[in-house]
Design a protein around this motif. Structure first.
Motif, PDB file in Angstrom:
ATOM      1  N   ALA A 157       0.844  -1.119  -0.060  1.00  0.00           N
ATOM      2  CA  ALA A 157       0.021   0.001  -0.013  1.00  0.00           C
ATOM      3  C   ALA A 157       0.894   1.152   0.017  1.00  0.00           C
ATOM      4  CB  ALA A 157      -1.047   0.000   1.315  1.00  0.00           C
ATOM      5  N   ASP A 158       0.134   2.273  -0.351  1.00  0.00           N
ATOM      6  CA  ASP A 158       0.894   3.557  -0.393  1.00  0.00           C
ATOM      7  C   ASP A 158       0.799   4.337   1.222  1.00  0.00           C
ATOM      8  OD1 ASP A 158       2.363   5.940  -0.918  1.00  0.00           O
ATOM      9  OD2 ASP A 158       0.733   6.675  -2.404  1.00  0.00           O
ATOM     10  N   GLY A 159       1.771   3.865   1.989  1.00  0.00           N
ATOM     11  CA  GLY A 159       1.870   4.600   3.275  1.00  0.00           C
ATOM     12  C   GLY A 159       0.758   4.053   4.353  1.00  0.00           C
ATOM     13  N   ASP A 160      -0.050   3.436   4.065  1.00  0.00           N
ATOM     14  CA  ASP A 160      -1.297   3.059   4.792  1.00  0.00           C
ATOM     15  C   ASP A 160      -1.050   1.690   5.461  1.00  0.00           C
ATOM     16  OD1 ASP A 160      -3.481   2.620   6.102  1.00  0.00           O
ATOM     17  OD2 ASP A 160      -4.810   3.841   4.866  1.00  0.00           O
ATOM     18  N   LEU A 161      -0.413   1.461   6.298  1.00  0.00           N
ATOM     19  CA  LEU A 161       0.003   0.160   6.709  1.00  0.00           C
ATOM     20  C   LEU A 161      -1.547  -0.664   7.315  1.00  0.00           C
ATOM     21  CD1 LEU A 161       1.877  -2.184   7.240  1.00  0.00           C
ATOM     22  CD2 LEU A 161       2.327  -1.151   9.491  1.00  0.00           C
ATOM     23  N   ALA A 183      -5.777  -4.726   6.432  1.00  0.00           N
ATOM     24  CA  ALA A 183      -6.978  -5.374   6.283  1.00  0.00           C
ATOM     25  C   ALA A 183      -7.209  -5.918   4.935  1.00  0.00           C
ATOM     26  CB  ALA A 183      -7.979  -3.996   6.347  1.00  0.00           C
ATOM     27  N   TRP A 184      -6.451  -5.490   3.940  1.00  0.00           N
ATOM     28  CA  TRP A 184      -6.706  -6.280   2.673  1.00  0.00           C
ATOM     29  C   TRP A 184      -6.182  -7.580   2.745  1.00  0.00           C
ATOM     30  CZ3 TRP A 184      -4.993  -1.145  -0.183  1.00  0.00           C
ATOM     31  CH2 TRP A 184      -6.073  -0.318  -0.501  1.00  0.00           C
ATOM     32  N   ARG A 185      -5.065  -7.701   3.428  1.00  0.00           N
ATOM     33  CA  ARG A 185      -4.383  -8.814   3.639  1.00  0.00           C
ATOM     34  C   ARG A 185      -5.158  -9.861   4.393  1.00  0.00           C
ATOM     35  NH1 ARG A 185      -0.372  -8.543   8.127  1.00  0.00           N
ATOM     36  NH2 ARG A 185      -2.536  -8.292   9.240  1.00  0.00           N
ATOM     37  N   ASP A 186      -5.814  -9.560   5.565  1.00  0.00           N
ATOM     38  CA  ASP A 186      -6.385 -10.356   6.174  1.00  0.00           C
ATOM     39  C   ASP A 186      -7.798 -10.789   5.659  1.00  0.00           C
ATOM     40  OD1 ASP A 186      -4.776  -9.839   8.388  1.00  0.00           O
ATOM     41  OD2 ASP A 186      -5.996  -8.573   9.328  1.00  0.00           O
ATOM     42  N   SER A 187      -8.187  -9.915   4.559  1.00  0.00           N
ATOM     43  CA  SER A 187      -9.441 -10.468   4.060  1.00  0.00           C
ATOM     44  C   SER A 187      -9.283 -11.628   2.865  1.00  0.00           C
ATOM     45  CB  SER A 187     -10.123  -9.447   3.222  1.00  0.00           C
ATOM     46  OG  SER A 187      -9.541  -8.981   2.277  1.00  0.00           O
ATOM     47  N   LEU A 188      -7.861 -11.438   2.364  1.00  0.00           N
ATOM     48  CA  LEU A 188      -7.438 -12.602   1.572  1.00  0.00           C
ATOM     49  C   LEU A 188      -7.160 -13.777   2.056  1.00  0.00           C
ATOM     50  CD1 LEU A 188      -4.901 -10.410  -0.502  1.00  0.00           C
ATOM     51  CD2 LEU A 188      -7.151 -11.330  -1.443  1.00  0.00           C
ATOM     52  N   LEU A 189      -6.575 -13.785   3.456  1.00  0.00           N
ATOM     53  CA  LEU A 189      -6.181 -14.909   4.061  1.00  0.00           C
ATOM     54  C   LEU A 189      -7.457 -15.671   4.621  1.00  0.00           C
ATOM     55  CD1 LEU A 189      -2.830 -13.910   5.904  1.00  0.00           C
ATOM     56  CD2 LEU A 189      -3.073 -15.440   3.880  1.00  0.00           C
ATOM     57  N   ALA A 190      -8.369 -14.994   4.953  1.00  0.00           N
ATOM     58  CA  ALA A 190      -9.604 -15.510   5.655  1.00  0.00           C
ATOM     59  C   ALA A 190     -10.291 -16.237   4.686  1.00  0.00           C
ATOM     60  CB  ALA A 190     -10.411 -14.293   6.419  1.00  0.00           C
ATOM     61  N   ARG A 191     -10.507 -15.747   3.328  1.00  0.00           N
ATOM     62  CA  ARG A 191     -11.214 -16.335   2.356  1.00  0.00           C
ATOM     63  C   ARG A 191     -10.273 -17.540   1.822  1.00  0.00           C
ATOM     64  NH1 ARG A 191     -14.456 -14.074  -2.825  1.00  0.00           N
ATOM     65  NH2 ARG A 191     -14.844 -15.981  -3.775  1.00  0.00           N
ATOM     66  N   ALA A 192      -8.917 -17.594   1.891  1.00  0.00           N
ATOM     67  CA  ALA A 192      -8.341 -18.743   1.471  1.00  0.00           C
ATOM     68  C   ALA A 192      -8.510 -19.976   2.544  1.00  0.00           C
ATOM     69  CB  ALA A 192      -6.831 -18.464   1.360  1.00  0.00           C
ATOM     70  N   TRP A 193      -8.382 -19.652   3.766  1.00  0.00           N
ATOM     71  CA  TRP A 193      -8.773 -20.554   4.974  1.00  0.00           C
ATOM     72  C   TRP A 193     -10.099 -21.285   4.746  1.00  0.00           C
ATOM     73  CZ3 TRP A 193      -6.000 -23.676   7.547  1.00  0.00           C
ATOM     74  CH2 TRP A 193      -6.792 -24.422   8.741  1.00  0.00           C
ATOM     75  N   ASP A 194     -10.974 -20.169   4.547  1.00  0.00           N
ATOM     76  CA  ASP A 194     -12.452 -20.912   4.441  1.00  0.00           C
ATOM     77  C   ASP A 194     -12.541 -21.822   3.213  1.00  0.00           C
ATOM     78  OD1 ASP A 194     -13.261 -19.193   6.401  1.00  0.00           O
ATOM     79  OD2 ASP A 194     -13.947 -17.552   5.354  1.00  0.00           O
ATOM     80  N   SER A 195     -11.729 -21.734   2.246  1.00  0.00           N
ATOM     81  CA  SER A 195     -11.987 -22.592   1.050  1.00  0.00           C
ATOM     82  C   SER A 195     -10.775 -23.777   1.109  1.00  0.00           C
ATOM     83  CB  SER A 195     -11.249 -21.603  -0.201  1.00  0.00           C
ATOM     84  OG  SER A 195     -12.219 -20.347  -0.322  1.00  0.00           O
ATOM     85  N   ARG A 196     -10.339 -24.000   2.254  1.00  0.00           N
ATOM     86  CA  ARG A 196      -9.236 -25.078   2.475  1.00  0.00           C
ATOM     87  C   ARG A 196      -9.818 -26.260   2.038  1.00  0.00           C
ATOM     88  NH1 ARG A 196     -11.292 -23.742   7.138  1.00  0.00           N
ATOM     89  NH2 ARG A 196     -12.028 -25.347   8.521  1.00  0.00           N
TER      90      ARG A 196
END
Length: 495
Positions: free
Chosen positions: A247-251, A256-269
């Motif tokens: 991201a551009d300066g906004d950690l 938040a974006w990272r967490d949404s990707l990981l949550a969906r991946a885990w739900d699709s295991r």
């Protein structure tokens, strides 16, 4: 501005018996200095994109090495040092930025994290050097990779047809950083999921939806958003699914974006795990299907896919296809340099009986090589060299080594001297076979075949044979991966 541009790539299957020494890199493509630049300028590779961006800025370009080897066992200490040393030497002489085309699943004798170790060593020489990195969708992302670069991105397609696009995107991020236009921050993480490569095609769920999420995040302002399927055949601590957002300066937003990707991946295991079918039953279904349709039926010998580190000489599936009497079959490809030499000695048109394949034992799965005696006519002999014109590795020269086609009357088998996964129709057209007119195409591939062959047929069947790229976890003994991890262990929560 002096810019370092380099490529050092290998997907390591730690269960593979194939030694990954310097000669293996040389066989696929290993170039130094000006030769590295010449080999990849104008190609559809990340390095091609990097070169174009740097040239547009009028930068002085340093290309110490461009090297890649077909997937195989751990990289030898000698090969790792011979490839990384030119990059480190260039850094020590002084550069203003570095653009690296890496893989993300390199395991070497000297380190389980080939990319992370390289980046650590670069930053050890130049602690503040701006570094951009492209990685394969099958990257096993590590802390060392992220902590020692400025911005990192991965492919969003499997088969990998967007390599140039992602190289261009992350290259622009780096140059914009140098110009003070952006301030990249990265949020990354992984989950305890060893998803199987066969289930990571980006035209299919669950990866299709995950990639759509990553693209949406970029549309919302992320400089780069990547979800990695990982490479489960690399037995190392960080193997598995991960995600990273730049991201551009906004950690906080990146997290938040990272967490949404990981949550969906885990739900699709569960959708990331392949379900098996008896080989004889699958080949019989292919035979029935072939009697009903006109176009090619694509058969996938996925457990012996050299593009994931297999030996490419396992004859289990080919033997079953011959036994069940399938006709008008083209096979790509069997690795057997000895058989090629026997056919070269006999000459085109000669009828020969060869002991084909089965040259390699596979201790990791407790299997000895089992050759198959095949009689046929030597149809074609070539040097095995051709240029890719399809959407994956566009413009890159392929070197299959001395190559022959053995024609049994019902089955035409392409036999090669260097390992090569059939992701482009050139594997057939270069030896005089028109794949679109065959009844069956038997490919030692998983998903990459779709780049060159996906448009030829709507009928694709996976055949569960033998090999070290098996999708059967019960055949593999993991010693180094973090535990617990799904599906080796039953988990309800990612933490």
């Amino acid at each position: 501005m002096r810019v370092l541009i380099a490529m050092m790539k290998h997907e390591t299957n730690t269960f593979s018996p194939i030694v990954t020494d310097f000669a293996r890199f040389a066989a696929w493509g290993c170039h130094f200095g000006a030769d590295a630049r010449a080999a990849y300028a104008g190609t559809g590779m990340p390095m091609g994109a990097y070169l174009k961006l740097a040239e547009a800025r009028g930068a002085e370009i340093v290309t110490p090495v461009a090297a890649e080897a077909m997937p195989s066992g751990p990289v030898t200490a000698d090969a790792y040092e011979r490839l990384s040393a030119p990059i480190l030497d260039a850094v020590s002489k002084g550069v203003d930025a570095a653009l690296l085309d890496l893989h993300g699943a390199m395991v070497a004798e000297v380190t389980p994290d080939g990319e992370g170790t390289l980046l650590q060593r670069m930053r050890g020489i130049a602690p503040h050097l701006p570094i951009a990195v492209t990685c394969d969708l099958h990257c096993n992302l590590t802390a060392a990779m992220v902590e020692n670069c400025t911005a990192l991105i991965g492919y969003k397609t499997y088969p990998h047809t967007d390599m140039y696009e992602v190289g261009e995107r992350i290259g622009r991020v780096l140059f914009d950083t140098l110009d003070g236009k952006v301030r990249p921050v990265m949020a990354w993480g992984n989950i305890p999921l060893l998803s199987q490569t066969l289930m990571q095609g980006t035209d299919d769920e669950p990866m299709k939806g995950l990639i759509a999420m990553a693209r949406a995040q970029e549309a919302e302002g992320a400089l780069a958003s990547t979800v990695f399927g990982g490479f489960a055949l690399a037995d190392m601590p960080d193997a598995g699914n991960s995600a990273i957002v730049v991201a551009d300066g906004d950690l906080a937003k990146a997290e938040a974006w990272r967490d949404s990707l990981l949550a969906r991946a885990w739900d699709s295991r569960e959708a990331f795990i392949y379900r098996h079918r008896p080989l004889g039953e699958a080949v019989a279904a292919a035979k029935d299907l072939g009697a009903q349709v006109d176009g090619p039926v694509i058969l996938l010998d996925h457990a012996d896919n050299c593009g994931s580190g297999a030996t490419q000489d396992v004859m289990t599936v080919i033997a079953e296809v011959i036994e069940q009497g399938l006709e008008d079959v083209a096979v790509a490809a069997v690795w057997d340099p000895e058989a090629v030499q026997q056919m070269r000695a006999a000459g085109v048109g000669a009828t020969v009986t060869v002991t084909l394949g089965g040259r390699t034992d596979m201790p990791a799965i407790g299997m000895a090589g089992r050759p198959l005696e095949v009689t046929g006519r030597v149809r074609t002999l070539t040097d095995g060299e051709w240029v890719v014109h399809g959407p994956m590795y566009t413009g890159v020269k392929v070197m299959m080594g001395p190559t022959a086609v053995l024609d049994t009357g019902k089955v035409q088998i392409v036999v090669v001297s260097n390992h090569h996964e059939p992701w482009d129709q050139g594997v057939f057209t270069s030896v005089g076979i028109q794949p679109q007119h065959k009844k069956y195409l038997l490919l030692k591939s998983r998903i990459h075949y779709r780049a060159g062959f996906g448009g030829l047929s709507e009928h694709h069947l996976t055949l569960d044979g033998d090999g070290v790229t098996t999708s059967d976890n019960s055949l593999l003994t993991y010693e180094h991966v973090r535990r617990p991890v799904y599906p080796l262990d039953r988990l309800n929560r990612p933490d």
